[in-house]
Every structure is written in C-alpha cells, then in structure tokens.
Write a protein that holds these residues in place. Structure first.
Motif, mmCIF file in Angstrom:
data_model
loop_
_atom_site.group_PDB
_atom_site.id
_atom_site.type_symbol
_atom_site.label_atom_id
_atom_site.label_comp_id
_atom_site.label_asym_id
_atom_site.label_seq_id
_atom_site.Cartn_x
_atom_site.Cartn_y
_atom_site.Cartn_z
ATOM 1 N N GLN A 130 -3.405 -1.252 -7.115
ATOM 2 C CA GLN A 130 -2.866 0.154 -6.232
ATOM 3 C C GLN A 130 -1.497 0.286 -6.351
ATOM 4 O OE1 GLN A 130 -3.517 -2.875 -5.120
ATOM 5 N NE2 GLN A 130 -2.717 -3.193 -3.081
ATOM 6 N N GLN A 131 -0.623 -0.760 -6.931
ATOM 7 C CA GLN A 131 0.800 -0.520 -7.330
ATOM 8 C C GLN A 131 0.855 0.056 -8.638
ATOM 9 O OE1 GLN A 131 3.634 -3.383 -5.129
ATOM 10 N NE2 GLN A 131 1.517 -4.469 -5.003
ATOM 11 N N PRO A 163 -1.661 3.824 -9.072
ATOM 12 C CA PRO A 163 -1.939 4.308 -7.760
ATOM 13 C C PRO A 163 -2.637 5.667 -7.740
ATOM 14 C CG PRO A 163 0.639 4.571 -7.945
ATOM 15 C CD PRO A 163 -0.131 3.850 -9.099
ATOM 16 N N TRP A 200 0.716 -1.180 0.013
ATOM 17 C CA TRP A 200 0.222 0.064 -0.172
ATOM 18 C C TRP A 200 0.926 1.214 -0.048
ATOM 19 C CZ3 TRP A 200 -4.994 -0.827 -0.909
ATOM 20 C CH2 TRP A 200 -5.536 -2.196 -0.507
ATOM 21 N N MET A 242 -11.429 -4.755 -3.508
ATOM 22 C CA MET A 242 -10.566 -4.631 -4.652
ATOM 23 C C MET A 242 -9.900 -6.048 -5.179
ATOM 24 S SD MET A 242 -8.225 -1.431 -3.378
ATOM 25 C CE MET A 242 -7.221 -1.341 -4.811
ATOM 26 N N THR A 247 -6.219 4.906 -8.553
ATOM 27 C CA THR A 247 -6.871 4.108 -7.285
ATOM 28 C C THR A 247 -7.050 5.225 -6.233
ATOM 29 O OG1 THR A 247 -5.610 2.190 -7.834
ATOM 30 C CG2 THR A 247 -6.253 2.215 -5.427
ATOM 31 N N VAL A 248 -6.214 6.161 -6.021
ATOM 32 C CA VAL A 248 -6.525 7.165 -4.975
ATOM 33 C C VAL A 248 -7.711 8.060 -5.331
ATOM 34 C CG1 VAL A 248 -5.700 9.207 -3.869
ATOM 35 C CG2 VAL A 248 -4.053 7.284 -3.922
ATOM 36 N N HIS A 291 -7.356 -5.704 -0.732
ATOM 37 C CA HIS A 291 -7.094 -5.923 -2.018
ATOM 38 C C HIS A 291 -6.855 -7.486 -1.978
ATOM 39 C CE1 HIS A 291 -3.858 -6.780 -5.200
ATOM 40 N NE2 HIS A 291 -4.792 -6.146 -5.730
ATOM 41 N N VAL A 294 -0.279 4.410 -1.955
ATOM 42 C CA VAL A 294 -1.385 5.320 -1.798
ATOM 43 C C VAL A 294 -1.484 5.778 -0.548
ATOM 44 C CG1 VAL A 294 -2.530 3.558 -3.732
ATOM 45 C CG2 VAL A 294 -2.643 3.010 -1.213
#
Length: 366
Positions: free
Chosen positions: A348-349, A352, A48, A138, A355-356, A114, A51
C-alpha cells in the motif's frame, strides 16, 4: 501527530475499554461507511497515509489506528517479562471491537489488514462477522484457526534449520527471543539506517525478490527464502539487512518512501521500542498462549474476503500452502487473490494507486 501527514488526514484518540488509549488517523465524512485499516510490523497507522484520502474521496470514513505496542497508542506493557497474554490474537481483535464501540461506528464495511494486521483483520471477521462485514487481507495469507488438537510435527523445524550446511533460523523464532528488541533498537548502523535497509530489502526495489511457491514446510525449502525470513543462525536482524543498505542514489530515487517519511518510523520506534510489538510473535508462535482460538477450529470466515499483495513479496509464500488454504478452506465467500506488479511487501506504500483500485473494486462488489 505524525509529520509529514497529508492534509485532510486527522489525528485523534479514544479509550477502547480494553486498557488502551488508542491513537488513530482518520479521513472522510463521519457519517460515511467505515473502513478500518490495520497496520503490521514494523509499521504504524502512518503506513496507510497514501491510501486514506483516495478511499475517503470515494465515500468512506477511513480509520487507521496505532495498534497495541505501536506509535502514539498508550496503555500497553512493553516488558519482555510483562503481560504477554495481552498480545494474543483474541485480545488484539478485542482492541478493535473496543475502538469501534468507543467511536460509535456500528458495523464497518470492511476491515483491512496488512502484514501482522492481516491475521488480526481475519480474526476480527471470524469472531465478529456482525461487526466486520468484509475482510481484505494483505501480504500475509490467513490459513484458518488452529485445529482442536495440535498436530505433532514429524521433526523440529528449528532444529532442522540449525542443522543445515549453512545453519539458519526462522525470523519469527528470532523475534520471539529476548535479544531481538534491543538488537534492532540499538542497531550499530543507527535506527533509521536499520529501517531503511529493512524496508528496502523487502520491497520491489531489491532485485533479488523473485518469490515462488515452496515445496513444503521443510528446512531445505524454507531456506530458499531470503535471509530476512530465514536468517543465518548467528546473525541478528540488524546484521542481516545491513549488507543490503541501498546506496545514496537509490535512497534519493525512492519516491514511495522518501527520507522525511522514513524518519517517522525511526522516531516512533525510538520512543516505543519494539518489545510489545514483538510479543505478538511470541503469542503467535506458541499455541499455548492462544488456547481460546481452538474454539473456532474448522470455522471459516463467513463474510466476503479477498487478498492483495505485491507480486515481489516473499510473504505470500512464507507459509507453504497458506495462500491456497485461505481461498479454499479458511473463507466461505472468497473474492479473489490479487498480486500487484512493482510492489514488494509494503504494497500500500509502494503501489498505492493500484491498491486503492483493487480495494474499491472489492467494496463495489459488496
């Protein structure tokens, strides 16, 4: 502490009163509304890192723990013949309730999960809506709790997969096997190369990831998925991903997971092994190991919920019908399904910023 870790992310520990000394990463003001971020497999709280700071800058206290069996968290059993019941879904949710009590956070604004963290987040919201006020799922759709009476399938899907002209096996069945942990830990190509190939082949960087909705839970349909989900019967996971190892040029071009960050995963799993993490799959694939969840048969997640995944992620279709069920029957206050272009499984990687943006849009709507 994981290194390299962005400046502004703190590392700490807490006794969750459920047998664990939980290591967690944290960012943001201690008095801000809390977001709890739950990683999947084979991931870490470190997953994470891209993010956490943007979410903290938006006004949240962001907490990302290493879950049971992972990273710097201790107190779990890593034996194949050990305490398997500790990895059942109800207890994984209890781990997070205990962590929040230890940190004296009160209710969290949202729990975000996730991959395998997605069903943990879903069960947290289902079981304790007073504590987990919203849920973001997710990459792994949540289809709802098990029925009161187990449905008897018309055929054995595993036997059907093995009987295909090209014999196959389900990756979760493999992960539940005694051999899986050692296969990956002692991968012939080396642990870091195994991780690099595994992360690459499930990302948008692998051009063969063009997912589509499957026609049903049938062997011939499931076999349309890549071999990292529906494996060749006689290959382990290290052998499965090895042919898809990216070239040196592709590795150099991978900005979302450079070599020094990839090494964090290899170091962590070299220390912990895989077995406790894989015990989660054993509990999930055997209904007899989670009988307490039958008490929630027919129940819906009552708090606001949404789903975020990569558009190039086969995980959204690996259980035919789950994506639709999540929105229509498993939740009572659905806030939308969002698929991000240019992202595979590690959304999220890989992406990002988007996603944010989606997370903050959801949170503002609360």
């Amino acid at each position: 502490m994981y290194q390299p870790l962005p400046e502004g992310i703190r590392s700490a520990r807490a006794d969750n009163r459920n047998g664990l000394d939980i290591h967690y990463l944290e960012a943001g003001d201690a008095d801000a509304p809390v977001l709890l971020l739950l990683h999947g497999f084979p991931e870490l709280s470190y997953s994470w890192r891209k993010v956490m700071l943007p979410l903290a800058e938006a006004g949240y206290r962001v907490i990302a723990p290493d879950q049971r069996g992972y990273g710097f968290t201790t107190g779990w059993d890593g034996d194949y013949d050990g305490d398997l019941g500790a990895c059942r879904m109800f207890n994984l949710a209890t781990d997070m309730v205990g962590l929040l009590h230890a940190l004296k956070t009160g209710p969290v604004r949202a729990v975000v999960g996730h991959d395998f963290g997605s069903p943990v987040a879903a069960h947290c919201a289902l079981i304790r809506p007073d504590l987990f006020r919203a849920a973001v799922l997710m990459s792994a759709p949540y289809g709802g709790p098990p029925p009161l009476r187990r449905r008897v399938p018309a055929s054995d899907i595993h036997a059907d997969l093995a009987a295909l002209p090209r014999p196959r096996k389900h990756y979760q069945r493999y992960y539940a096997s005694r051999a899986a942990a050692a296969d990956m830990l002692h991968a012939p190509q080396g642990l870091q190369a195994f991780f690099r190939a595994y992360y690459h082949v499930k990302s948008a960087d692998w051009p063969e990831n063009r997912p589509f909705e499957l026609g049903g839970w049938r062997a011939a349909e499931l076999a349309k998925m890549p071999t990292y989900y529906i494996m060749d019967r006689d290959r382990d996971m290290a052998e499965t991903v090895a042919p898809h190892m990216p070239s040196d040029e592709e590795v150099e071009a991978c900005r979302w997971l450079p070599g020094e960050e990839m090494a964090v995963y290899a170091r962590a799993f070299r220390q912990t092994g895989f077995q406790c993490a894989l015990n989660w799959y054993r509990c999930m694939t055997d209904p007899a190991l989670s009988p307490e969840m039958r008490a929630f048969a027919g129940a819906r997640i009552a708090v606001p919920a949404t789903f975020i995944a990569g558009a190039q992620d086969w995980g959204i279709h690996q259980v035919p019908g789950a994506l639709k069920a999540m929105a229509e029957t498993a939740t009572a206050d659905w806030r939308g399904t969002h698929l991000i272009e240019g992202a595979g499984h590690w959304v999220q990687q890989e992406q990002p910023a988007e996603t944010v943006r989606l997370l903050l849009d959801f949170l503002k709507g609360l």
